[in-house]
Design a protein around this motif. Structure first.
Motif, short mmCIF file in Angstrom:
data_model
loop_
_atom_site.label_atom_id
_atom_site.label_comp_id
_atom_site.label_asym_id
_atom_site.label_seq_id
_atom_site.Cartn_x
_atom_site.Cartn_y
_atom_site.Cartn_z
N LEU A 112 0.82 -1.21 0.00
CA LEU A 112 0.00 0.00 0.00
C LEU A 112 0.86 1.26 0.00
CD1 LEU A 112 -2.85 -1.01 2.51
CD2 LEU A 112 -2.94 -0.96 0.00
N ALA A 113 2.05 1.18 0.58
CA ALA A 113 2.95 2.35 0.65
C ALA A 113 3.47 2.75 -0.72
CB ALA A 113 4.12 2.06 1.58
N THR A 114 3.42 1.83 -1.70
CA THR A 114 3.91 2.18 -3.04
C THR A 114 2.94 3.10 -3.78
OG1 THR A 114 2.96 0.19 -4.08
CG2 THR A 114 5.22 0.03 -3.24
N LYS A 115 1.80 3.38 -3.18
CA LYS A 115 0.84 4.31 -3.80
C LYS A 115 1.28 5.75 -3.61
CE LYS A 115 -4.11 5.03 -4.35
NZ LYS A 115 -4.74 4.04 -5.22
N GLY A 116 1.67 6.11 -2.38
CA GLY A 116 2.04 7.50 -2.11
C GLY A 116 3.51 7.70 -1.79
N HIS A 117 4.21 6.60 -1.51
CA HIS A 117 5.64 6.64 -1.17
C HIS A 117 5.93 7.60 -0.02
CE1 HIS A 117 5.67 4.96 -5.30
NE2 HIS A 117 6.66 4.24 -4.84
N ASN A 118 5.04 7.59 0.97
CA ASN A 118 5.26 8.43 2.14
C ASN A 118 6.15 7.72 3.15
OD1 ASN A 118 3.51 10.59 1.24
ND2 ASN A 118 1.80 9.23 1.68
N THR A 119 6.72 8.49 4.05
CA THR A 119 7.62 7.91 5.06
C THR A 119 6.84 7.06 6.04
OG1 THR A 119 9.05 9.85 4.87
CG2 THR A 119 9.35 8.46 6.81
N SER A 120 7.40 5.90 6.38
CA SER A 120 6.78 4.98 7.33
C SER A 120 7.62 4.92 8.61
CB SER A 120 6.69 3.58 6.71
OG SER A 120 6.33 2.61 7.67
N LYS A 121 6.99 4.52 9.69
CA LYS A 121 7.72 4.31 10.94
C LYS A 121 8.55 3.03 10.86
CE LYS A 121 4.30 6.71 13.80
NZ LYS A 121 3.25 6.58 14.83
N ASN A 122 8.21 2.17 9.90
CA ASN A 122 8.91 0.90 9.73
C ASN A 122 9.91 1.04 8.58
OD1 ASN A 122 9.62 -1.79 8.86
ND2 ASN A 122 7.87 -2.55 10.03
N ASN A 123 11.18 0.86 8.88
CA ASN A 123 12.20 1.09 7.85
C ASN A 123 12.21 0.04 6.75
OD1 ASN A 123 13.59 3.47 7.73
ND2 ASN A 123 15.57 2.60 8.30
N ASP A 124 11.64 -1.15 7.00
CA ASP A 124 11.51 -2.12 5.92
C ASP A 124 10.63 -1.55 4.81
OD1 ASP A 124 13.03 -3.88 7.38
OD2 ASP A 124 11.50 -5.44 7.55
N VAL A 125 9.60 -0.83 5.22
CA VAL A 125 8.70 -0.18 4.26
C VAL A 125 9.48 0.90 3.49
CG1 VAL A 125 6.56 1.12 3.93
CG2 VAL A 125 6.71 -0.61 5.75
N ASN A 126 10.26 1.68 4.21
CA ASN A 126 11.01 2.77 3.58
C ASN A 126 12.06 2.26 2.59
OD1 ASN A 126 9.60 4.75 5.02
ND2 ASN A 126 11.00 4.61 6.75
N TYR A 127 12.73 1.19 2.95
CA TYR A 127 13.71 0.61 2.02
C TYR A 127 13.02 0.13 0.75
CZ TYR A 127 17.74 0.83 5.15
OH TYR A 127 18.77 1.27 5.93
N PHE A 128 11.85 -0.46 0.91
CA PHE A 128 11.13 -0.96 -0.26
C PHE A 128 10.68 0.17 -1.18
CE2 PHE A 128 7.80 -2.64 -2.89
CZ PHE A 128 8.20 -3.94 -3.14
N THR A 129 10.05 1.18 -0.61
CA THR A 129 9.55 2.27 -1.46
C THR A 129 10.71 3.05 -2.09
OG1 THR A 129 9.29 3.71 0.49
CG2 THR A 129 7.33 2.53 -0.29
N ASP A 130 11.83 3.15 -1.37
CA ASP A 130 13.01 3.80 -1.95
C ASP A 130 13.54 2.99 -3.15
OD1 ASP A 130 12.94 5.89 -0.20
OD2 ASP A 130 14.83 5.42 0.82
#
Length: 206
Positions: A112-130
């Motif tokens: 779901l984070a790949t929709k807006g690419h906003n910062t997450s509290k979970n860095n696994d999410v951030n590494y993925f969207t980056d």
């Protein structure tokens, strides 16, 4: 390569080789559709190569891999709910594999984070969207091939409509304080991404 990675991943959760083969065939079939010029298996390979560079920084590698294989499972340029539908499919598959609910929720959150690419509290999410956005900071020729392929996926729209919408998306990225949330991707791609994006906006505006 991708099939081997997927099969190895699934071997941690299932001994049913026919089921695993069936799941892979679905992924391959969806990503090989003729209207996918960018969101295809080549994109998944690029994403994997970028994520593999930060594997030691990722907490739940398996859920990141599941997100990789399913984040573009559903892709229709005419619809706005691709991420939600892709996440739904991933959750369905992971539930059938009896994976822990909290881990399934992480995979869901990543997709779901790949929709807006906003910062997450979970860095696994951030590494993925980056990693998903890393193409923005590639060399100009690779970036040009990327935006031309994206345009092909939106071929149903005339230029005046597409250009307006694309510029809006690109300006959204330029308006972010940082496109990339993690130090690794920011250091490697931030400056080049902003330069590429501005160049594309200039081309679309002329």
């Amino acid at each position: 390569m991708l099939k081997e990675i997927f099969t190895s991943l699934l071997s941690n959760y299932s001994s049913d080789s026919k089921h695993v083969e069936s799941l892979w065939n679905e992924i391959e079939k969806n990503h090989d559709k003729k209207n996918r010029y960018y969101h295809n298996l080549s994109h998944l390979e690029h994403l994997y190569s970028q994520l593999n560079k930060v594997k030691d920084k990722i907490v739940d590698w398996d859920m990141v891999l599941f997100a990789l294989f399913y984040h573009d499972y559903i892709y229709n340029a005419l619809k706005q709910n691709n991420e939600e539908e892709s996440a739904k499919k991933a959750v369905e598959v992971l539930n059938l594999l009896s994976i822990d609910k909290n881990r399934i929720e992480l995979c869901n959150e990543i997709i779901l984070a790949t929709k807006g690419h906003n910062t997450s509290k979970n860095n696994d999410v951030n590494y993925f969207t980056d990693a998903d956005l890393s193409i923005l900071g590639s060399d100009w020729e690779s970036y040009k091939a990327y935006f031309k392929n994206v345009r092909k996926e939106y071929k149903y729209y005339p230029d005046f409509m597409y250009n307006k919408g694309r510029i809006k998306v690109l300006q959204h990225f330029l308006g972010m304080s940082k496109i990339f949330k993690t130090d690794h991707f920011s250091n490697e791609f931030e400056a080049k991404a902003k330069k590429n994006i501005q160049q594309e906006i200039d081309l679309l505006s002329n």
